[in-house]
Design a protein around this motif. Structure first.
Motif, short mmCIF file in Angstrom:
data_model
loop_
_atom_site.label_atom_id
_atom_site.label_comp_id
_atom_site.label_asym_id
_atom_site.label_seq_id
_atom_site.Cartn_x
_atom_site.Cartn_y
_atom_site.Cartn_z
N LEU A 153 -24.10 25.94 -2.82
CA LEU A 153 -23.25 24.95 -2.18
C LEU A 153 -22.30 24.27 -3.17
N ALA A 154 -21.15 23.86 -2.63
CA ALA A 154 -20.22 22.97 -3.32
C ALA A 154 -19.94 21.80 -2.39
N THR A 155 -19.66 20.63 -2.97
CA THR A 155 -19.45 19.42 -2.17
C THR A 155 -18.06 18.85 -2.46
N VAL A 156 -17.32 18.59 -1.39
CA VAL A 156 -15.96 18.07 -1.51
C VAL A 156 -15.96 16.58 -1.20
N PRO A 157 -15.45 15.73 -2.09
CA PRO A 157 -15.40 14.29 -1.83
C PRO A 157 -14.48 13.97 -0.65
N PRO A 158 -14.66 12.79 -0.05
CA PRO A 158 -13.89 12.44 1.15
C PRO A 158 -12.40 12.23 0.88
N GLY B 207 -17.52 19.04 -6.24
CA GLY B 207 -18.73 19.01 -7.03
C GLY B 207 -19.46 20.33 -6.97
N GLY B 208 -19.94 20.77 -8.12
CA GLY B 208 -20.69 22.02 -8.17
C GLY B 208 -22.16 21.79 -7.89
N SER B 209 -22.97 22.75 -8.28
CA SER B 209 -24.40 22.66 -8.00
C SER B 209 -25.16 23.56 -8.95
N VAL B 210 -26.42 23.25 -9.13
CA VAL B 210 -27.35 24.13 -9.82
C VAL B 210 -28.48 24.41 -8.83
N TYR C 64 -9.29 12.47 -0.13
CA TYR C 64 -8.14 12.75 -0.99
C TYR C 64 -8.18 14.10 -1.68
N THR C 65 -9.26 14.84 -1.58
CA THR C 65 -9.34 16.15 -2.20
C THR C 65 -8.73 17.18 -1.26
N ARG C 66 -7.58 17.68 -1.64
CA ARG C 66 -6.85 18.61 -0.79
C ARG C 66 -7.28 20.06 -1.00
N GLN C 67 -7.90 20.33 -2.18
CA GLN C 67 -8.26 21.72 -2.48
C GLN C 67 -9.49 21.76 -3.35
N CYS C 68 -10.35 22.72 -3.09
CA CYS C 68 -11.53 22.98 -3.91
C CYS C 68 -11.42 24.39 -4.47
N THR C 69 -11.45 24.51 -5.81
CA THR C 69 -11.38 25.81 -6.47
C THR C 69 -12.65 26.03 -7.27
N VAL C 70 -13.35 27.10 -7.01
CA VAL C 70 -14.54 27.44 -7.80
C VAL C 70 -14.08 28.00 -9.13
N THR C 71 -14.49 27.35 -10.22
CA THR C 71 -14.03 27.74 -11.56
C THR C 71 -15.09 28.48 -12.37
N GLY C 72 -16.34 28.43 -11.93
CA GLY C 72 -17.37 29.12 -12.68
C GLY C 72 -18.62 29.38 -11.86
N ILE C 73 -19.17 30.56 -12.02
CA ILE C 73 -20.46 30.91 -11.42
C ILE C 73 -21.30 31.58 -12.50
N GLY C 74 -22.45 30.98 -12.79
CA GLY C 74 -23.37 31.54 -13.77
C GLY C 74 -24.70 31.86 -13.11
N ILE C 75 -25.23 33.05 -13.38
CA ILE C 75 -26.45 33.52 -12.71
C ILE C 75 -27.47 33.94 -13.78
N THR C 76 -28.73 33.58 -13.57
CA THR C 76 -29.81 34.00 -14.47
C THR C 76 -30.94 34.59 -13.63
N ASP C 77 -31.51 35.69 -14.11
CA ASP C 77 -32.65 36.27 -13.39
C ASP C 77 -33.94 36.03 -14.15
N GLY C 78 -35.05 36.48 -13.55
CA GLY C 78 -36.36 36.21 -14.11
C GLY C 78 -36.61 36.89 -15.44
N ALA C 79 -35.85 37.92 -15.76
CA ALA C 79 -36.01 38.60 -17.04
C ALA C 79 -35.19 37.96 -18.15
N GLY C 80 -34.43 36.91 -17.80
CA GLY C 80 -33.60 36.24 -18.80
C GLY C 80 -32.20 36.79 -18.93
N ASP C 81 -31.86 37.79 -18.13
CA ASP C 81 -30.49 38.30 -18.14
C ASP C 81 -29.57 37.31 -17.42
N ALA C 82 -28.30 37.32 -17.81
CA ALA C 82 -27.34 36.39 -17.24
C ALA C 82 -26.04 37.10 -16.92
N ALA C 83 -25.28 36.51 -16.00
CA ALA C 83 -23.93 36.97 -15.69
C ALA C 83 -23.08 35.72 -15.50
#
Length: 541
Positions: free
Chosen positions: A375-380, A357-360, A382-401
């Protein structure tokens, strides 16, 4: 029946001047049939409507449409086609939604009309066309505006409005007036659509959803417009269409069961390199089947962050721990990164994962070295692997990455795996509550108490009661709540009629990872029970 229908069709042909039916085939250009050489094209030989005026205000009116399609290809055995009926304005322009009826020489779903007489060389069709109840005015002029067909040898036919005019296949209908366009609600991003999009190298497509209602004529089509920085726009269309199975859809993955109340999806593509910033739905235009249009402007719905990672950026991505223990509950992972080009602080970080599970995270804490953690959360279990597939960042000026495949951004290499289960359960001690029972007390359960140690937790068991010869006389098995350390109590069944004598209990424990250990079985199978065999003596009364 076929001969009778042929005679009636012939009578119609003789009365062409009175009934509006015209003969003389309209043909398509020649086509090549496989193995047959060049053949005579498909042709529309006749077309007529059975009623020149009709009252459709009840919602049950029909107009009979008759037509004949010819095919000069002797090898052809099947033909399919489509007839389009549409409302025509006084100036000749088309109004509202086209009404299609489909036909097939070989009867099959979902085609609506089949031959009433004839052969592939000249097939007669007839269909009771349901006239729409609503139109833009109280009187509507309807006409057959297109006929298409194709056979199974490659022959095709398309006859447009200009050539169809000679048949006079049109009628007037009294209608209920539909004067308002469709309404909508529930506008937003479709399920699992990203809120960040990286478009530096390629165009990106976002899918939106909305619920459309039109109580009178029903929804037909529409358009969504997105607006971004520097007055840039992008748009996508939606329309109720019938697929090859005759099922209505409004969008690539959305079924429609009633055009008066339809859920729709629409894809909007933002070109590569389009201005970075927030893109939102700014305009919704919807058209109903009667041609009424409703337009909503000035919106700022379902915003997404479009970026080329030029102003705000991040680097030094890491995930910890590299191996997690989720055998007995959820595991929490920490993902760190080093943002640069930040203006007015980081306001939000969105993390997406595969298998976890991801997070905001709003306003994440900035460490002394300038890094931030989410943080990311892994379920109990049966989940053998956690892969981060996306990271989105926003700053106070409205810029994003944006980073990762989920956001079409630069690749991430953030993978954590489950700590392997390598050790089967261990029994430190074992004892029975009762070691001698009178036969008269049977049936009953004895209690086996085990002191166990298991890294991942014992979740299953089986036990067997053996007689002096090693033959099984009773037993039990099942699942239990996970036990990692300490006492585990199991019931040992002793059935009625068990003969007096000495009986031995053997058992097996299975952990959540599937590893098992055996104790006390005959013939040396597994391990001996700590403290000696588990013996129960059944005595005479």
């Amino acid at each position: 029946m076929w001969q009778a229908r042929n005679r009636r069709w012939a009578s119609k042909a003789l009365a062409a001047a009175a009934g509006g039916l015209l003969l003389g085939a309209l043909t398509a250009g020649p086509a090549q049939a496989a193995g047959q050489g060049q053949h005579t094209a498909l042709g529309l030989k006749a077309l007529a409507v059975g009623q020149k005026s009709v009252d459709a205000t009840s919602g049950s009116a029909t107009v009979t449409i008759d037509w004949t399609v010819t095919d000069g290809t002797t090898a052809a055995t099947d033909m399919t086609g489509d007839i389009t009926v549409q409302e025509v304005a006084a100036d000749g322009s088309l109004i509202g939604a086209p009404q299609d009826l489909t036909f097939s020489f070989q009867p099959r779903w979902p085609y609506q009309a089949n031959p009433v007489a004839g052969t592939m060389a000249s097939a007669d069709y007839s269909y009771a066309f349901p006239v729409p109840q609503y139109a833009a005015g109280s009187t509507a002029q309807w006409a057959v505006v297109q006929v298409t067909a194709k056979d199974d040898q490659g022959g095709t036919l398309t006859v447009g409005r200009q050539k169809l005019a000679r048949f006079g296949a049109q009628f007037t209908a009294k209608e209920l007036i539909d004067s308002t366009g469709p309404a909508y609600d529930d506008l937003g991003l479709a399920f699992n659509q990203p809120e960040y999009l990286y478009n530096a190298d390629a165009s990106v497509t976002e899918r939106y959803r909305l619920h459309v209602t039109d109580a009178e004529s029903g929804f037909f089509r529409g358009r969504l417009v997105l607006s971004g920085p520097q007055r840039a726009t992008a748009s996508g269309t939606l329309q109720v269409v019938s697929d090859s199975n005759g099922t209505l859809r409004c969008g690539p993955d959305t079924y429609v069961f009633d055009t008066h109340d339809a859920d729709c999806t629409v894809d909007v593509t933002i070109p590569a390199g389009a201005p970075a910033g927030t893109w939102s739905v700014s305009r919704v235009s919807l058209t109903d089947a009667a041609g009424n249009v409703s337009v909503t402007k000035g919106l700022s719905g379902a915003p997404v962050h479009v970026t080329q990672n030029t102003t705000l950026r991040a680097s030094d991505f890491a995930i910890s721990p590299a191996q997690y223990n989720n055998w007995n509950g959820f595991a929490t992972l920490t993902v760190t990164m080093q943002p640069t080009g930040v203006r007015d602080g980081i306001t939000s970080v969105t993390l997406l994962g595969d298998g976890c599970g991801g997070s905001v995270t709003q306003n994440p804490v900035v460490a002394p070295d300038g890094s931030i953690s989410v943080l990311a959360t892994v379920p109990p279990v049966y989940t053998r692997q956690c892969t981060v597939t996306g990271i989105g960042i926003t700053d106070g000026a409205g810029d994003a990455a944006a980073y990762g495949t989920a956001f079409h951004g630069p690749a991430l290499d953030l993978v954590a795996t489950q700590i392997p289960d390598t050790a089967a359960p261990v029994v430190n001690s074992a004892s029975l509550d009762t070691t001698s029972v009178p036969a008269s007390s049977l049936p009953r359960n004895d209690v086996l108490t085990l002191d166990v140690t298991s890294f991942v937790g014992v979740t299953g068991f089986s036990l067997t009661v053996y007689d002096a010869s090693g033959a099984s006389v009773d037993g039990a098995d099942g699942g239990i709540s996970s036990v990692t350390n300490g006492p585990l109590k199991l019931l040992v069944p002793l059935h009625q009629g068990l003969a007096p004598g000495v009986y031995t209990v053997g058992f097996m424990l299975t952990d959540v990872g599937g590893l098992h250990s055996q104790y006390g079985y005959p013939n040396g199978v597994g391990s001996p029970v700590p403290g000696g065999p588990l013996l129960i003596t059944v005595t005479d009364d």
